[in-house]
Every structure is written in C-alpha cells, then in structure tokens.
Design a protein around this motif. Structure first.
Motif, PDB file in Angstrom:
ATOM      1  N   ARG A 175      75.222  57.947  41.330  1.00 44.75           N
ATOM      2  CA  ARG A 175      74.606  58.290  42.479  1.00 44.75           C
ATOM      3  C   ARG A 175      73.135  58.412  42.458  1.00 44.75           C
ATOM      4  NH1 ARG A 175      77.862  62.715  43.324  1.00 44.75           N
ATOM      5  NH2 ARG A 175      76.446  63.960  41.848  1.00 44.75           N
ATOM      6  N   HIS A 176      72.860  58.909  41.318  1.00 41.93           N
ATOM      7  CA  HIS A 176      71.344  59.054  41.012  1.00 41.93           C
ATOM      8  C   HIS A 176      70.667  57.468  41.004  1.00 41.93           C
ATOM      9  CE1 HIS A 176      67.509  59.834  38.960  1.00 41.93           C
ATOM     10  NE2 HIS A 176      67.632  58.972  38.225  1.00 41.93           N
ATOM     11  N   ARG A 178      71.810  54.881  42.661  1.00 38.71           N
ATOM     12  CA  ARG A 178      71.811  54.140  43.859  1.00 38.71           C
ATOM     13  C   ARG A 178      70.855  54.756  44.802  1.00 38.71           C
ATOM     14  NH1 ARG A 178      77.434  54.486  43.846  1.00 38.71           N
ATOM     15  NH2 ARG A 178      77.246  56.591  45.124  1.00 38.71           N
ATOM     16  N   ASN A 179      70.791  56.215  44.718  1.00 39.43           N
ATOM     17  CA  ASN A 179      69.857  56.754  45.508  1.00 39.43           C
ATOM     18  C   ASN A 179      68.881  57.392  45.322  1.00 39.43           C
ATOM     19  OD1 ASN A 179      72.145  56.532  47.552  1.00 39.43           O
ATOM     20  ND2 ASN A 179      73.120  58.390  47.147  1.00 39.43           N
ATOM     21  N   GLN A 180      68.335  57.247  44.050  1.00 38.09           N
ATOM     22  CA  GLN A 180      67.337  57.910  43.492  1.00 38.09           C
ATOM     23  C   GLN A 180      67.194  59.411  43.504  1.00 38.09           C
ATOM     24  OE1 GLN A 180      65.339  56.065  41.438  1.00 38.09           O
ATOM     25  NE2 GLN A 180      66.634  54.132  42.105  1.00 38.09           N
ATOM     26  N   GLY A 181      68.510  59.931  43.395  1.00 37.49           N
ATOM     27  CA  GLY A 181      68.727  61.519  43.601  1.00 37.49           C
ATOM     28  C   GLY A 181      68.612  62.230  42.296  1.00 37.49           C
ATOM     29  N   ARG A 182      68.934  63.306  42.270  1.00 37.08           N
ATOM     30  CA  ARG A 182      68.816  64.293  41.141  1.00 37.08           C
ATOM     31  C   ARG A 182      70.045  64.104  40.151  1.00 37.08           C
ATOM     32  NH1 ARG A 182      68.507  70.493  42.875  1.00 37.08           N
ATOM     33  NH2 ARG A 182      70.193  70.303  41.482  1.00 37.08           N
TER      34      ARG A 182
END
Length: 182
Positions: A175-176, A178-182
């Motif tokens: 998820r990180h 793919r979305n450059q999230g935490r």
C-alpha cells in the motif's frame, strides 16, 4: 537371465527408495497451510452469506434490525408472525415456499459458521502441536497465516526476523509503495 533379474531388483529397489524419500518430504505443516487457506475462504463465504440472509429477511421484516451474528434467530422464529412482540410490518409477505427457501439458506449460513469454528479449533490444536513456541508468541490462526505465506515450517524457520516482519506487514508495504503513504 541373471542380468534381467538384477535389473528388475534394482528397478523395484529404486522405486521403493524414492517412495520412502517422498513420504517424509510433505509434512503436517502443508496440511495446516491448506486448512488456513480454507479458513480464509470459509470466512469470506460466511460473511457474504450472512449479509445476504440479513438483506433477504429484511425485505420481509424491515422493522427488525439484525446483525450478522443473529442468523440463529431467523432459524428459530422463521416468518415475522412468529417473532416475539411482532405487531405489524410493511415488508413483503412470505409464501410457504419463500419461507422454506429463506430458512434453508439461513441453516446453510449457520453450517458455515459451525464449520469455521471447527477449522479454527483444528488449526489451533495443530499449530500448538507443530510450532508451540511460535503459537505462544502470536495467535495460532495468525501463526498459521504466516506459515502459509512462508510456504513451509522449514522455510519459516530459516527466515530472518526482518523477512518475517515483512510477511506480517506485506499489505501495508505494498500500500505504501502504491500510494506513497505511511
């Protein structure tokens, strides 16, 4: 003739040796991996079936708000006329065949829940048997999922702590990425 007999003997001996070597190569961990995957499948099916039966019964008795865990009440009471404190409803009437189909589906949903409990019990007992230390660190069903992701008990035992940590956080990692999230 002795060459033929020797070749026959060597052929049979090789087959027996290969069979005995294969017997030990597939361990109990593979059975637990399949049970863990089956548990995931049955959980999805149970949730879907429970949502469906609640929606289906809601068309008949919309005033009664049921949760997924209350499928037993549908089996116990059946049509809305049999429910305690029933006065009136704006829902559709059920014919005998409608009620029969609804109750059969509710029983099937209940059987899925029972099967899920049985599989969870099997996994807990089996994981405590083959990996007691690992099962004491994390829940047995989680340990079985990690075992399934690793592929086998032998592969899991050879993994570094950081690899095991990545297995546990795999969804968050991707998820990180793919979305450059935490």
């Amino acid at each position: 003739k002795s060459d033929v007999e020797i070749n026959k003997f060597l052929n049979e001996f090789s087959l027996l040796l290969s069979k005995s070597n294969l017997k030990g190569s597939i361990g109990r961990d593979k059975l637990i991996i399949q049970a863990s995957n089956a548990l995931d499948d049955i959980t999805k099916m149970q949730n879907t079936a429970a949502m469906r039966i609640i929606e289906w019964f809601g068309l008949h008795y919309p005033e009664m708000r049921l949760a997924n865990k209350e499928v037993d009440k549908i089996i116990e009471y059946g049509a809305r006329d049999n429910w305690p404190n029933f006065k009136d409803s704006v829902g559709v009437e059920l014919s005998k065949s409608d009620e029969k189909a609804l109750l059969e589906y509710a029983r099937t949903t209940k059987q899925l829940a029972d099967q899920r409990k049985s599989l969870e019990k099997y996994i807990k007992e089996s994981m405590n048997e083959i990996a007691p230390n690992f099962s004491s660190l994390v829940d047995e069903t989680l340990a079985a999922r990690i075992l399934a992701l690793a592929g086998s008990l032998e592969k899991l035992s050879k993994m570094s702590a950081s690899s095991i940590q990545l297995i546990g956080a795999e969804k968050a990692l991707f998820r990180h990425l793919r979305n450059q999230g935490r």
